[in-house]
Design an enzyme around this catalytic site. Structure first.
Site, PDB file in Angstrom:
ATOM      1  CG  HIS A 598      -0.145   0.129   2.525  1.00 20.75           C
ATOM      2  ND1 HIS A 598       0.533  -0.938   3.098  1.00 20.75           N
ATOM      3  CD2 HIS A 598       0.074   1.191   3.353  1.00 20.75           C
ATOM      4  CE1 HIS A 598       1.114  -0.545   4.206  1.00 20.75           C
ATOM      5  NE2 HIS A 598       0.856   0.740   4.396  1.00 20.75           N
ATOM      6  CG  ASP A 600       1.918   5.110   4.639  1.00 17.50           C
ATOM      7  OD1 ASP A 600       1.289   4.037   4.588  1.00 17.50           O
ATOM      8  OD2 ASP A 600       3.013   5.235   5.230  1.00 17.50           O
ATOM      9  CG  HIS A 670       5.233   0.872   2.696  1.00 22.09           C
ATOM     10  ND1 HIS A 670       4.760   2.061   2.166  1.00 22.09           N
ATOM     11  CD2 HIS A 670       4.647   0.766   3.917  1.00 22.09           C
ATOM     12  CE1 HIS A 670       3.947   2.650   3.025  1.00 22.09           C
ATOM     13  NE2 HIS A 670       3.849   1.877   4.103  1.00 22.09           N
ATOM     14  NE  ARG A 680       7.627  -6.320  11.573  1.00 24.83           N
ATOM     15  CZ  ARG A 680       7.170  -5.135  11.209  1.00 24.83           C
ATOM     16  NH1 ARG A 680       6.065  -4.658  11.773  1.00 24.83           N
ATOM     17  NH2 ARG A 680       7.787  -4.425  10.287  1.00 24.83           N
TER      18      ARG A 680
END
Length: 746
Positions: A598, A600, A670, A680
């Site tokens: 996608h 941002d 990204h 994570r």
């Protein structure tokens, strides 16, 4: 510099020797083999425990009383006695348990056939008889009171080094200033945020006879001094001595962890389902959780948490053995390191280099036996704990639902339940920075992401400023307006923010009721500045944690603004602390993504056009992700050339303090690879050059911090922070006189 920052600065200043020996990094710096490049320290035996007529609890109590009565000699004597006695108590208990486990394992069963798994219980009976004998022998030597059960409260004080909180003052009163400095430094290793002790240490360093380089941690793990002797020998290119010391340090580390794990097998306050099998399972789970914390304790090196301490031994050993010409041992060390981190680019390059040598055979790349045992045990225990957590939480929910079903619902509650069921089938709401039009399946080439791509690794770094290092720029990352830098957080700060996530995060996106993980194989948790601020407001979270969150994200914003040389200032428009956890049944060969490709600030269409219009967050100009940990598998950030990820520009492997930053448009598509194992966590940040879109929750958070500093938190214990917390936050901002005045003035 704030007090917390100063405290860590001072701790590290006192550890100059350790800092220099590790080149100023808490992460493992991989020793890369250049293409053109053709002693034993053992633990000292403990002295015999003297006979005593007092239990450890009584000695601790008497030491505190001596302190209160200003009997400084008695204070010093008793606190040293209880500290030494507790070490001996733990040593005896550990030795007995180790010895008896080995004895039980070596005994042949009474009956050869293992009927109904009775061999396990028979071994435990043999082990118990051995323990009773061993304990009695110790009592006869050290006194009948030595093994009297230590109250949990007293033991926690000993574990938390509370002895030294008193002891440094007693030493100071007797003019033993160096001893006082050692004692308070030891206390700060375990309690780094204790402001009064930090002030005391600062003062002691000004007193006569106190030498900064001689200030030591009196509770340092045995392996630590050997490890840093090895590092010094390595830096001096004395590779034979370095290898010997590293082998000794490695053995000491593993031995200390084994002793810690055996000590975990202690008494347990049942307090749960008391049936025979349930009691065994409950006690086992308690001990298992304790054992899982042992490596975390060992990795606290004089107040500096080093998550990679164990695997760093193999990094140093592979290069030392290479320099000594022992390629077989070097290859085994490489293979051992890769068991911990199988995708480390530099170590894989080293393996390739070794493989090209004429004397090296493929069979040399076999991990050492202790590594295979260690990792296999870690993986099994982690999986077991996740199974316990998942399955028992399901039982708890079923019991809670069953109890609710026994109550006759009112018409209103039926209506609400009907509304809830409708909400649950709605499409999940996209998280910040991800538009609903992008929430589609990837094209058929999803597996292409697993191809090898350039990785931002720990090569030679360009210094950008004193504490931040540039790792890769746009040319190396295959695009434009993007970079990666390290050094924004040290390991202690990462650990602190990880704890904040654990304390405050809610399952789902953290600001709405949508659970919405991007992958069904992962649990998604989120926390916003506003939620943390409310929890600080009600005294549920320490104000220092919120202050640290704001300060570190502001540091990141400033760095992005300076790096890109912007002519207008950047403002933070949204802050999101997110954790993604691989579920226990998550397959290791997944080809989905933790976060789909996608951009941002624009909507990515099927033709890979990025349209900058609503519902995209068009005001976002730049983005950054600040990583908090690396102890997981998968989860790499990647830049993509197109949505179908037939090709990627580069991968960025997360690690504590690393930040990837980029412009927020379609030039920087990204995503995130699947998290295959572990948890994570990262701070996602979005920036704008339009001040109108400044994150309002940060302003409210600053007001709340000022209120806490001036008059303290609100005392309303019954108030809960809901998932949709914004209304509650604004309610208190308008009704609290202090907050209202602060906001008006600012």
């Amino acid at each position: 510099m704030g007090l917390l920052g100063f405290s860590f600065f001072l701790l590290f200043a006192l550890c100059t020797f350790l800092r220099d020996a590790t080149a100023g990094s808490n992460d493992t710096v991989i020793n890369e083999i250049p293409i053109d490049e053709p002693a034993d320290a053992t633990r000292h035996a403990e002295p015999e425990t003297p006979m005593t007529n007092r239990t450890l609890h009584e000695i601790f109590r008497d030491a505190v009383q001596a302190y209160l009565e200003e009997d400084w000699d008695g204070c010093i004597e008793d606190f040293n006695e209880v500290s030494h006695g507790y070490k001996m108590y733990k040593r005896m208990v550990t030795n007995c348990r180790q010895k008896c486990r080995m004895r039980a394992a070596g005994d042949a069963p009474i009956f050869p056939e293992n009927i109904e798994d009775l061999h396990f219980y028979e071994k435990k009976l043999v082990e118990t008889l051995c323990l009773l004998t061993c304990n009695q022998e110790y009592r006869e030597i050290a006194g009948t009171l030595t093994l009297k059960t230590l109250p949990r409260e007293t033991e926690h004080k000993l574990i938390d080094y509370r002895v030294y909180e008193y002891l440094h003052i007693c030493y100071f009163k007797k003019d033993r200033y160096q001893d006082a400095a050692n004692a308070v430094f030891t206390f700060l290793v375990r309690q780094p945020d204790h402001e009064a002790s930090m002030k005391s240490l600062k003062y002691y360093l000004t007193l006569p006879g106190v030498t900064e380089k001689n200030v030591v941690n009196l509770e340092a793990w045995p392996y630590v001094s050997t490890y840093f002797k090895a590092v010094l020998a390595y830096e001096d290119e004395n590779y034979a001595e370095a290898a010997s010391f590293f082998e000794s340090s490695l053995a000491s580390y593993l031995q200390s962890e084994e002793e810690c794990r055996f000590y975990c097998e202690g008494p347990f306050n049942q307090g749960w389902h008391p049936e025979f099998t349930s009691s065994i399972a409950n006690h086992f789970t308690y001990c298992l959780k304790c054992k899982r914390s042992c490596s975390h304790q060992l990795n606290n090196v004089n107040g500096d948490y080093r998550s990679d301490m164990l695997k760093s031994h193999y990094n140093y050993l592979q290069f030392s053995y290479y320099k000594l010409g022992n390629l077989k041992a070097a290859c085994a060390a490489v293979a051992s390191y890769l068991v911990f981190d199988p995708v480390d680019g530099t170590m894989l390059q080293n393996k390739k280099y070794y493989s090209s040598q004429p004397m090296v055979e493929e069979s040399y790349f076999v991990p050492r036996e202790e590594v295979l045992r260690y990792v296999k045990r870690q993986e099994y225990e982690l999986g077991l704990l996740r199974y316990i957590s998942h399955e028992f939480s399901i039982i708890d929910r079923k019991l809670a639902n069953w109890n609710k079903s026994q109550e006759k619902p009112s018409d209103d509650s039926k209506e609400k339940e009907s509304e809830k069921s409708i909400k649950e089938v709605e499409a999940p709401h996209p998280p910040p920075g991800y538009s609903s039009l992008s929430n589609t399946q990837l094209f058929n080439n999803r597996s292409a992401i697993r191809d090898e791509r350039p990785v931002a690794s720990d090569r030679k770094r360009q210094r950008v400023r004193d504490d931040v290092y540039l790792i890769a720029e746009q040319k190396e990352l295959g695009g434009k307006n993007r970079y990666v830098a390290d050094g924004f957080l040290n390991s202690t700060e990462c650990e602190s923010l990880m704890r904040l996530a654990t304390m405050t995060a809610v399952e789902g996106d953290g600001y709405n009721e949508y659970k919405s993980p991007h992958s069904r194989h992962e649990k998604f948790e989120g926390i916003t500045v506003g939620r943390v601020a409310l929890m600080v407001y009600f005294g549920r979270v320490e104000a220092e944690r919120l202050r640290q969150l704001l300060a570190k994200t502001e540091d990141a914003r400033g760095h992005v603004e300076r790096y890109f040389g912007l002519d207008r200032p950047l403002y933070i428009t949204y802050t999101h602390l997110v954790c993604r956890t691989a579920l226990p049944d998550s397959p290791m060969d997944r080809d989905d993504l933790s976060h789909q490709v996608h951009a941002d600030n624009c909507i990515l269409t099927g033709e890979d056009n990025c349209i900058r219009e609503s519902p995209a967050y068009v005001w976002r100009d730049y983005s950054a992700i600040l990583y908090l940990n690396e102890d997981f598998q998968g989860g790499e950030f990647f830049f993509a050339k197109e949505r179908a990820i037939r090709d990627t520009d580069s991968l960025v492997s997360p690690r504590c303090g690393r930040m990837v930053a980029f412009s927020a448009g379609g030039e920087n598509l990204h995503g995130v690879r699947a998290v295959l194992r572990g948890r994570r966590c990262a701070l996602a940040l979005w920036f704008t050059q339009d001040q109108m879109y400044t994150e309002y929750e940060r302003t409210l958070a600053e007001a709340i911090l000022e209120r806490i500093r001036s008059i303290g938190p609100v005392k309303e214990e019954e108030v809960q922070v809901p998932l949709r917390y914004e209304e509650l936050l604004l309610q208190y901002a308008s009704s609290d006189d202090f907050l209202r005045r602060f906001l008006q003035d600012s």
